[in-house]
Write a protein that holds these residues in place. Structure first.
Motif, PDB file in Angstrom:
ATOM      1  N   PHE A 181       0.835  -1.202   0.000  1.00 17.80           N
ATOM      2  CA  PHE A 181       0.000   0.000   0.000  1.00 17.80           C
ATOM      3  C   PHE A 181       0.875   1.260   0.000  1.00 17.80           C
ATOM      4  O   PHE A 181       0.680   2.164  -0.813  1.00 17.80           O
ATOM      5  CB  PHE A 181      -0.923  -0.007   1.219  1.00 17.80           C
ATOM      6  CG  PHE A 181      -1.804   1.211   1.312  1.00 17.80           C
ATOM      7  CD1 PHE A 181      -3.064   1.214   0.753  1.00 17.80           C
ATOM      8  CD2 PHE A 181      -1.364   2.367   1.952  1.00 17.80           C
ATOM      9  CE1 PHE A 181      -3.876   2.335   0.824  1.00 17.80           C
ATOM     10  CE2 PHE A 181      -2.160   3.488   2.030  1.00 17.80           C
ATOM     11  CZ  PHE A 181      -3.419   3.469   1.471  1.00 17.80           C
ATOM     12  N   SER A 182       1.836   1.318   0.913  1.00  9.94           N
ATOM     13  CA  SER A 182       2.674   2.514   1.033  1.00  9.94           C
ATOM     14  C   SER A 182       3.479   2.766  -0.229  1.00  9.94           C
ATOM     15  O   SER A 182       3.569   3.904  -0.717  1.00  9.94           O
ATOM     16  CB  SER A 182       3.614   2.366   2.236  1.00  9.94           C
ATOM     17  OG  SER A 182       2.879   2.215   3.426  1.00  9.94           O
ATOM     18  N   TYR A 183       4.072   1.712  -0.783  1.00  7.43           N
ATOM     19  CA  TYR A 183       4.911   1.853  -1.968  1.00  7.43           C
ATOM     20  C   TYR A 183       4.095   2.341  -3.169  1.00  7.43           C
ATOM     21  O   TYR A 183       4.486   3.278  -3.869  1.00  7.43           O
ATOM     22  CB  TYR A 183       5.568   0.513  -2.290  1.00  7.43           C
ATOM     23  CG  TYR A 183       6.375   0.509  -3.568  1.00  7.43           C
ATOM     24  CD1 TYR A 183       7.600   1.159  -3.638  1.00  7.43           C
ATOM     25  CD2 TYR A 183       5.901  -0.144  -4.698  1.00  7.43           C
ATOM     26  CE1 TYR A 183       8.334   1.165  -4.817  1.00  7.43           C
ATOM     27  CE2 TYR A 183       6.628  -0.148  -5.878  1.00  7.43           C
ATOM     28  CZ  TYR A 183       7.845   0.501  -5.927  1.00  7.43           C
ATOM     29  OH  TYR A 183       8.556   0.513  -7.091  1.00  7.43           O
ATOM     30  N   MET A 184       2.945   1.719  -3.401  1.00  5.37           N
ATOM     31  CA  MET A 184       2.133   2.083  -4.549  1.00  5.37           C
ATOM     32  C   MET A 184       1.514   3.465  -4.393  1.00  5.37           C
ATOM     33  O   MET A 184       1.356   4.196  -5.372  1.00  5.37           O
ATOM     34  CB  MET A 184       1.044   1.028  -4.760  1.00  5.37           C
ATOM     35  CG  MET A 184       1.569  -0.358  -5.108  1.00  5.37           C
ATOM     36  SD  MET A 184       2.677  -0.349  -6.539  1.00  5.37           S
ATOM     37  CE  MET A 184       1.572   0.276  -7.791  1.00  5.37           C
ATOM     38  N   ALA A 185       1.157   3.839  -3.176  1.00  5.75           N
ATOM     39  CA  ALA A 185       0.582   5.167  -2.951  1.00  5.75           C
ATOM     40  C   ALA A 185       1.587   6.248  -3.296  1.00  5.75           C
ATOM     41  O   ALA A 185       1.255   7.248  -3.952  1.00  5.75           O
ATOM     42  CB  ALA A 185       0.121   5.303  -1.504  1.00  5.75           C
ATOM     43  N   LEU A 186       2.832   6.075  -2.861  1.00  3.84           N
ATOM     44  CA  LEU A 186       3.854   7.081  -3.136  1.00  3.84           C
ATOM     45  C   LEU A 186       4.168   7.155  -4.625  1.00  3.84           C
ATOM     46  O   LEU A 186       4.316   8.250  -5.195  1.00  3.84           O
ATOM     47  CB  LEU A 186       5.124   6.750  -2.350  1.00  3.84           C
ATOM     48  CG  LEU A 186       6.219   7.819  -2.334  1.00  3.84           C
ATOM     49  CD1 LEU A 186       5.688   9.129  -1.782  1.00  3.84           C
ATOM     50  CD2 LEU A 186       7.414   7.343  -1.518  1.00  3.84           C
ATOM     51  N   LEU A 187       4.253   6.000  -5.288  1.00  2.00           N
ATOM     52  CA  LEU A 187       4.541   5.978  -6.721  1.00  2.00           C
ATOM     53  C   LEU A 187       3.407   6.608  -7.519  1.00  2.00           C
ATOM     54  O   LEU A 187       3.642   7.396  -8.442  1.00  2.00           O
ATOM     55  CB  LEU A 187       4.775   4.540  -7.180  1.00  2.00           C
ATOM     56  CG  LEU A 187       5.079   4.343  -8.673  1.00  2.00           C
ATOM     57  CD1 LEU A 187       6.330   5.114  -9.071  1.00  2.00           C
ATOM     58  CD2 LEU A 187       5.231   2.862  -8.990  1.00  2.00           C
ATOM     59  N   SER A 188       2.174   6.297  -7.163  1.00  2.00           N
ATOM     60  CA  SER A 188       1.027   6.869  -7.858  1.00  2.00           C
ATOM     61  C   SER A 188       0.966   8.388  -7.683  1.00  2.00           C
ATOM     62  O   SER A 188       0.667   9.127  -8.622  1.00  2.00           O
ATOM     63  CB  SER A 188      -0.265   6.234  -7.340  1.00  2.00           C
ATOM     64  OG  SER A 188      -1.390   6.761  -8.003  1.00  2.00           O
ATOM     65  N   THR A 189       1.276   8.855  -6.472  1.00  2.00           N
ATOM     66  CA  THR A 189       1.280  10.295  -6.210  1.00  2.00           C
ATOM     67  C   THR A 189       2.302  11.008  -7.078  1.00  2.00           C
ATOM     68  O   THR A 189       2.016  12.034  -7.703  1.00  2.00           O
ATOM     69  CB  THR A 189       1.580  10.569  -4.726  1.00  2.00           C
ATOM     70  OG1 THR A 189       0.568   9.958  -3.927  1.00  2.00           O
ATOM     71  CG2 THR A 189       1.617  12.056  -4.442  1.00  2.00           C
ATOM     72  N   SER A 190       3.518  10.479  -7.130  1.00  2.00           N
ATOM     73  CA  SER A 190       4.580  11.110  -7.910  1.00  2.00           C
ATOM     74  C   SER A 190       4.226  11.137  -9.391  1.00  2.00           C
ATOM     75  O   SER A 190       4.428  12.145 -10.076  1.00  2.00           O
ATOM     76  CB  SER A 190       5.897  10.358  -7.690  1.00  2.00           C
ATOM     77  OG  SER A 190       6.946  10.980  -8.405  1.00  2.00           O
ATOM     78  N   ALA A 191       3.679  10.030  -9.908  1.00  2.00           N
ATOM     79  CA  ALA A 191       3.317   9.975 -11.325  1.00  2.00           C
ATOM     80  C   ALA A 191       2.223  10.983 -11.652  1.00  2.00           C
ATOM     81  O   ALA A 191       2.224  11.598 -12.724  1.00  2.00           O
ATOM     82  CB  ALA A 191       2.879   8.557 -11.695  1.00  2.00           C
ATOM     83  N   THR A 192       1.281  11.173 -10.735  1.00  2.00           N
ATOM     84  CA  THR A 192       0.190  12.125 -10.963  1.00  2.00           C
ATOM     85  C   THR A 192       0.678  13.566 -10.930  1.00  2.00           C
ATOM     86  O   THR A 192       0.158  14.427 -11.639  1.00  2.00           O
ATOM     87  CB  THR A 192      -0.910  11.926  -9.915  1.00  2.00           C
ATOM     88  OG1 THR A 192      -1.303  10.561  -9.882  1.00  2.00           O
ATOM     89  CG2 THR A 192      -2.125  12.778 -10.234  1.00  2.00           C
ATOM     90  N   LEU A 193       1.685  13.828 -10.119  1.00  6.87           N
ATOM     91  CA  LEU A 193       2.195  15.197 -10.000  1.00  6.87           C
ATOM     92  C   LEU A 193       2.708  15.739 -11.324  1.00  6.87           C
ATOM     93  O   LEU A 193       2.629  16.947 -11.582  1.00  6.87           O
ATOM     94  CB  LEU A 193       3.296  15.253  -8.937  1.00  6.87           C
ATOM     95  CG  LEU A 193       2.816  15.440  -7.501  1.00  6.87           C
ATOM     96  CD1 LEU A 193       3.950  15.173  -6.523  1.00  6.87           C
ATOM     97  CD2 LEU A 193       2.255  16.842  -7.303  1.00  6.87           C
ATOM     98  N   TRP A 194       3.248  14.867 -12.166  1.00 10.81           N
ATOM     99  CA  TRP A 194       3.726  15.338 -13.472  1.00 10.81           C
ATOM    100  C   TRP A 194       2.565  15.870 -14.311  1.00 10.81           C
ATOM    101  O   TRP A 194       2.726  16.842 -15.067  1.00 10.81           O
ATOM    102  CB  TRP A 194       4.460  14.225 -14.212  1.00 10.81           C
ATOM    103  CG  TRP A 194       5.720  13.802 -13.530  1.00 10.81           C
ATOM    104  CD1 TRP A 194       5.973  12.623 -12.887  1.00 10.81           C
ATOM    105  CD2 TRP A 194       6.924  14.580 -13.400  1.00 10.81           C
ATOM    106  NE1 TRP A 194       7.239  12.615 -12.363  1.00 10.81           N
ATOM    107  CE2 TRP A 194       7.853  13.798 -12.672  1.00 10.81           C
ATOM    108  CE3 TRP A 194       7.301  15.846 -13.827  1.00 10.81           C
ATOM    109  CZ2 TRP A 194       9.132  14.249 -12.360  1.00 10.81           C
ATOM    110  CZ3 TRP A 194       8.577  16.307 -13.516  1.00 10.81           C
ATOM    111  CH2 TRP A 194       9.481  15.517 -12.796  1.00 10.81           C
TER     112      TRP A 194
END
Length: 439
Positions: A360-373
């Motif tokens: 959960f933690s890993y995917m949440a952080l990765l999804s957040t970063s990808a969305t920021l772009w």
């Protein structure tokens, strides 16, 4: 030299089946998911610094939401956030942003499915103790929600509206308990404000954590092709949904973190249940787990809708093969939905050895970063197109600051995933080129 491939034809008006209420439900439903039930534990160590972090995150989200709303009004032909980037910067940047956002969507769906299974394990603890069972249940949940969306945007919208109303129940319960505590105890119900004041580092760290909970305010813009009267309804839904969700998060997450001992909240996997059990009873607290699962499933439904719409919109702009642009008679992008769910399922199975919380933690952080772009690119597009310039500048600055706060490692990985889609883009353009007459 050949001319670029033409986009797939735009959808007919009959496909526009999402009303203003459904759009608001989509925005709020995609934002109010698993994060609200988990964040108090992560934010508890920051105390009042987290309140300031929430304020900054909400302000940044509203600036970006307003920018998207104004872009939707100014360029309704864009048909979504990646379309704004296309108009401002061209096909390749638009593809990179659209591809990155699509990756962020199905990775978020992995996160939400895992969270829902985790909440449901409160009723069947053996789920968490049996190898591979959580992963298989998460995959089953992804496909169950995919089947709902295969029924069309209307059925997905009705499901979203119902689950959004249900997920507000535990929030209302916690809010009512907080109101009683404030009324009877006053300021003593809250942890004291630190004598040394707020710390910039703690505020920044807490603000980075809160962003995951506010992802999704762009949802109505992404499904613009399915919205009734999009120039009116998308801006309203975006701003109303973002503001209401921000206020809910600020009050409830901060209240849970400040009304319980920090060590009690920080050590809990279910801070909402701990709060209700502490101030009410164990029975109602267990019910919170059920509503938390409903919340995650409702959010998963909204994001599954988007995971089909994003490749469809890219195909219609000629950024993905026309194969992704094929729909059923009701406008459902069946192929895009199925491909996205297959990728999400494979990712769950490949990472089934991770613990539920780690995944959960890993995917949440990765999804957040990808969305920021996407957020940064849309703000930059608004600046170039001279739309809502002062607010867009604030939104761009916020996106850059949050990308930095997310960490160079994760932000760098999201860039690599973005570049990984380029071969597909070049293949799509190359395969379409011979069909066009030479100039």
């Amino acid at each position: 030299m050949t001319s670029p491939a033409p986009p797939v034809a735009a959808p007919p008006p009959a496909e526009r089946s999402l009303s203003l209420a459904m759009c608001i439900a989509l925005v709020m439903g995609n934002m109010i998911g698993s994060g609200v039930f988990l964040l108090p534990a992560a934010l508890a160590p920051y105390g009042w610094n987290a309140v300031a972090g929430w304020a900054l995150t909400i302000a940044g989200a509203i600036a970006l939401a307003y920018t998207l709303a104004r872009l939707t009004v100014a360029r309704p032909d864009a048909n979504g956030p990646a379309g704004f980037v296309d108009i401002a910067f061209g096909k390749v940047p638009s593809f990179l942003i659209g591809w990155s956002y699509w990756v962020s969507i199905w990775t978020a769906n992995v996160t939400l499915a895992v969270a829902a299974v985790s909440y449901l394990s409160a009723f069947a603890p053996e789920i968490g103790r049996t190898p591979y069972v959580p992963a298989l249940l998460a995959v089953a949940l992804v496909w169950a929600v995919t089947l709902v969306n295969l029924g069309g945007a209307r059925s997905a919208g009705m499901f979203q509206l119902a689950t959004t109303l249900l997920k507000l129940v535990p929030l209302a319960v916690v809010l009512a308990i907080m109101a009683v505590l404030i009324a009877t105890r006053g300021g003593e119900a809250l942890a004291p404000f630190p004598a040394e004041g707020l710390k910039a580092g703690a505020v920044t760290a807490s603000a980075a954590l809160t962003l995951w909970a506010l992802l999704g305010f762009e949802s109505a813009s992404v499904v613009a092709a399915k919205v009734e009267n999009p120039q009116r309804n998308i801006p309203r839904a975006t701003l109303i949904g973002t503001l209401l969700t921000g206020i809910i998060y600020l009050v409830i997450c901060s209240g849970v973190a400040l009304m319980l001992p920090a060590e009690t909240v920080a050590g809990s996997d279910a801070p909402f249940q701990v709060f209700v059990a502490h101030y009410w009873a164990a029975g109602p607290a267990l019910t919170i787990a059920l509503f938390a699962a409903i919340s995650a499933i409702g959010t998963l439904n909204g994001w599954v809708l988007l995971q089909g719409e994003m490749p469809l919109a890219m195909a219609r702009r000629g950024l993905l093969p026309a194969w992704f642009g094929k729909t059923r008679a009701n406008g459902t992008p069946t192929r895009a939905l199925i491909v996205s769910s297959v990728l999400a399922s494979l990712f769950v199975l490949v990472n089934s050895s991770r613990s539920m919380s780690d995944l959960f933690s890993y995917m949440a952080l990765l999804s957040t970063s990808a969305t920021l772009w996407l957020y940064l690119a849309c703000a930059a597009a608004a600046l170039k197109l001279r739309v809502a310039v002062p607010v867009a500048a604030l939104g761009a600055a916020y996106a850059v600051w949050t990308l930095y706060g997310a960490g160079l490692g994760v932000s760098g990985l999201s860039l690599l995933l973005m570049a990984a889609g380029l071969p597909l883009y070049w293949w799509a353009r190359r395969s379409a080129a011979p069909q066009q007459p030479a100039e």
